[in-house]
Design an enzyme around this catalytic site. Structure first.
Site, short mmCIF file in Angstrom:
data_model
loop_
_atom_site.label_atom_id
_atom_site.label_comp_id
_atom_site.label_asym_id
_atom_site.label_seq_id
_atom_site.Cartn_x
_atom_site.Cartn_y
_atom_site.Cartn_z
CE LYS A 200 -3.34 2.86 0.73
NZ LYS A 200 -4.44 3.08 -0.19
CB CYS A 254 -4.03 8.41 0.03
SG CYS A 254 -5.77 8.33 0.46
N1 SAJ Z 1 -2.05 14.49 -9.19
C1 SAJ Z 1 -1.17 15.22 -9.97
N2 SAJ Z 1 -0.71 14.68 -11.14
C2 SAJ Z 1 -1.11 13.44 -11.57
C3 SAJ Z 1 -2.00 12.69 -10.78
C4 SAJ Z 1 -2.46 13.25 -9.58
O1 SAJ Z 1 -0.78 16.34 -9.62
O2 SAJ Z 1 -0.66 13.04 -12.64
C5 SAJ Z 1 -2.53 15.04 -7.89
C6 SAJ Z 1 -4.02 15.26 -7.84
O3 SAJ Z 1 -4.39 16.49 -8.41
C7 SAJ Z 1 -4.28 15.21 -6.35
C8 SAJ Z 1 -3.27 14.16 -5.87
O4 SAJ Z 1 -2.29 14.08 -6.89
O5 SAJ Z 1 -3.99 16.44 -5.73
C9 SAJ Z 1 -3.87 12.78 -5.61
O6 SAJ Z 1 -4.84 12.44 -6.57
P1 SAJ Z 1 -5.10 10.96 -7.14
O7 SAJ Z 1 -6.29 11.00 -8.03
O8 SAJ Z 1 -3.86 10.43 -7.77
O9 SAJ Z 1 -5.34 10.07 -5.84
P2 SAJ Z 1 -6.41 10.08 -4.59
O10 SAJ Z 1 -5.71 10.72 -3.44
O11 SAJ Z 1 -7.74 10.58 -4.98
O12 SAJ Z 1 -6.56 8.49 -4.33
C10 SAJ Z 1 -5.39 7.72 -4.19
C11 SAJ Z 1 -5.45 6.55 -5.14
N3 SAJ Z 1 -4.11 5.97 -5.22
C12 SAJ Z 1 -3.43 5.86 -6.37
O13 SAJ Z 1 -3.81 6.25 -7.42
C13 SAJ Z 1 -2.08 5.21 -6.20
C14 SAJ Z 1 -6.41 5.49 -4.63
O14 SAJ Z 1 -6.38 4.33 -5.45
C15 SAJ Z 1 -6.06 5.11 -3.19
O15 SAJ Z 1 -6.97 4.16 -2.66
C16 SAJ Z 1 -6.13 6.34 -2.34
O16 SAJ Z 1 -5.18 7.30 -2.85
C17 SAJ Z 1 -5.76 5.93 -0.92
O17 SAJ Z 1 -6.67 5.77 -0.09
O18 SAJ Z 1 -4.58 5.67 -0.67
#
Ligand code: SAJ
Length: 395
Positions: A200, A254
């Protein structure tokens, strides 16, 4: 079934299990949460969750309590925040284990789902159970299974995603795998507890490190006068390169938190992971500086700030770099701010204005979130504006 912690993971899990015919006792330390759920209502925002909870409660398959109830299986899904010094706060896992210990009976299965530092299942959950006279791995089975659902798609991903399950010994792994196979359509992959814990943390650190790489590139590109979006589009045409998107920083509960759990255990080894965290945490400051530089050239600058949420098309403003940036611009009095966030009606610190109003009046348009609504803005509305597009939606 007893689910301890009725938040973003515990409540969907409890109501999903109830919908699959399990009789579920949900446990939360908040009397308000318990009362809300027992009325068939919910206290968090998640599509479809309310109807799941309503039918589970009305069908008498889910009831919320303040204290754990005797059950065959216990699932712990409580928060594991980091403290101001970036050290994990495991007090809620410890408290949950202490709460269930008196009602756990021989033959029961106890599963930790909270994102946790490597070793927590053994060193906190199994230890507390042993302190209460149980023999973890022999008469009670103890395992770790991380949640990996995406907020907004929780009920779908709880069923569809593959799950990694690791027990403190093979007997515990076997029991926990059987439990998840009863309601998960994805594959249930067996390992040991420490590996499952680290899987994780690795998933979220992988994202964080890769986003940090993109964020670092965006800053280098600004220095070199190169478009980072064109750069990434072209570099990604290489068959083995897949660069993620830069942004204003990394938010959510996360990805910006979990890497610290790895750093904390071995700071001298986790150097890349720590640096990535620092790069992503510094990005909002860099954005603020860019706005300051642009605003300094204008008299009475008006700045449209597009978006407050931590990512696109959600209403979740917690741990959002966009909020951090707008707060800083406000504190530094950089100009008149016109804050747009179509997913919320109001905010305690900022007046929320309609998108059209902001675009009509602004000298500077600062894009902080890539909401669909913003992508539809006609390019003419941006003509003669200074554009600072942290998400690259107006290329
Ligand atoms: N972000 C970027 N650039 C990217 C991708 C994301 O700047 O290319 C930013 C987003 O804008 C945001 C942050 O990263 O601020 C996180 O966004 P996200 O959509 O990647 O993730 P979360 O926080 O909504 O959910 C994540 C997910 N983990 C992954 O994609 C590895 C989800 O599957 C997990 O279950 C969750 O964290 C968790 O509970 O850990």
């Amino acid at each position: 079934m007893c689910v301890v912690g009725l938040g973003y993971i515990g409540l969907p899990t409890a109501s999903l299990l109830a919908s699959r015919g399990f009789s579920v006792a949900g446990v939360d330390t908040s009397a308000a949460v318990v009362a809300t759920i027992n009325q068939g209502r919910i206290h968090i925002v998640e599509p479809d969750l309310e109807s799941f909870v309503q039918s589970a409660v009305h069908g008498a398959r889910l009831r919320a309590h303040l204290t754990p109830q005797p059950s065959d299986v216990f699932v712990i899904a409580v928060p594991t925040p980091i403290r101001a010094d970036k050290k994990p706060d495991l007090s809620m896992v410890e408290a949950a284990a202490r709460a269930i210990a008196p009602v756990v009976r021989a033959g029961n299965l106890v599963i930790l789902e909270s994102t946790s530092p490597v070793g927590t299942t053994e060193e906190v959950v199994a230890r507390v159970l042993a302190e209460h006279g149980h023999k973890p791995g022999e008469d009670v089975f103890v395992a770790y299974c991380p949640e990996r659902v995406l907020p907004g798609r929780i009920l779908t991903e709880l069923v569809e995603n593959d799950r990694v399950v690791g027990g403190i010994n093979p007997a515990s792994t076997e029991r926990a795998v059987e439990f998840y196979q009863a309601f998960v359509r994805g594959e249930v992959l067996a390992t040991d507890a420490r590996t499952a814990e680290m899987v994780k943390l690795t998933e979220n650190s992988f994202r964080d490190v890769n986003i940090a790489f993109a964020n670092e590139l965006s800053m280098l590109c600004a220095r070199e006068g190169v478009s980072v979006w064109e750069l990434i589009r072209l570099a990604n045409r290489h068959p083995r390169v897949k660069i993620l998107n830069p942004g204003p920083g990394v938010g959510g509960h996360c990805i910006a938190v979990d890497p610290w759990f790895l750093v904390d255990r071995a700071p001298e080894l986790a150097r890349l992971i720590r640096t990535a965290r620092e790069v992503n945490d510094a990005k909002p400051h860099w954005v603020v500086q860019r706005v300051q530089q642009c605003a300094a050239k204008l008299r009475d600058p008006v700045i449209a700030c597009l978006g407050l949420s931590f990512k696109a098309d959600v209403d979740d403003l917690r741990e959002s770099p966009a909020v951090e940036i707008v707060h800083a611009l406000q504190a530094l009095r950089v100009g008149r701010l016109l804050v747009v966030e179509p997913h919320v009606k109001s905010h305690p610190d900022f007046e929320i204005v309609p998108l059209e109003t902001a675009l009509a009046q602004a000298d500077i348009v600062l894009v902080l979130v890539d909401h669909k609504r913003f992508k539809r803005v006609p390019r003419e509305a941006l003509q003669e504006k200074i554009l600072i597009d942290t998400r690259g939606i107006y290329l």
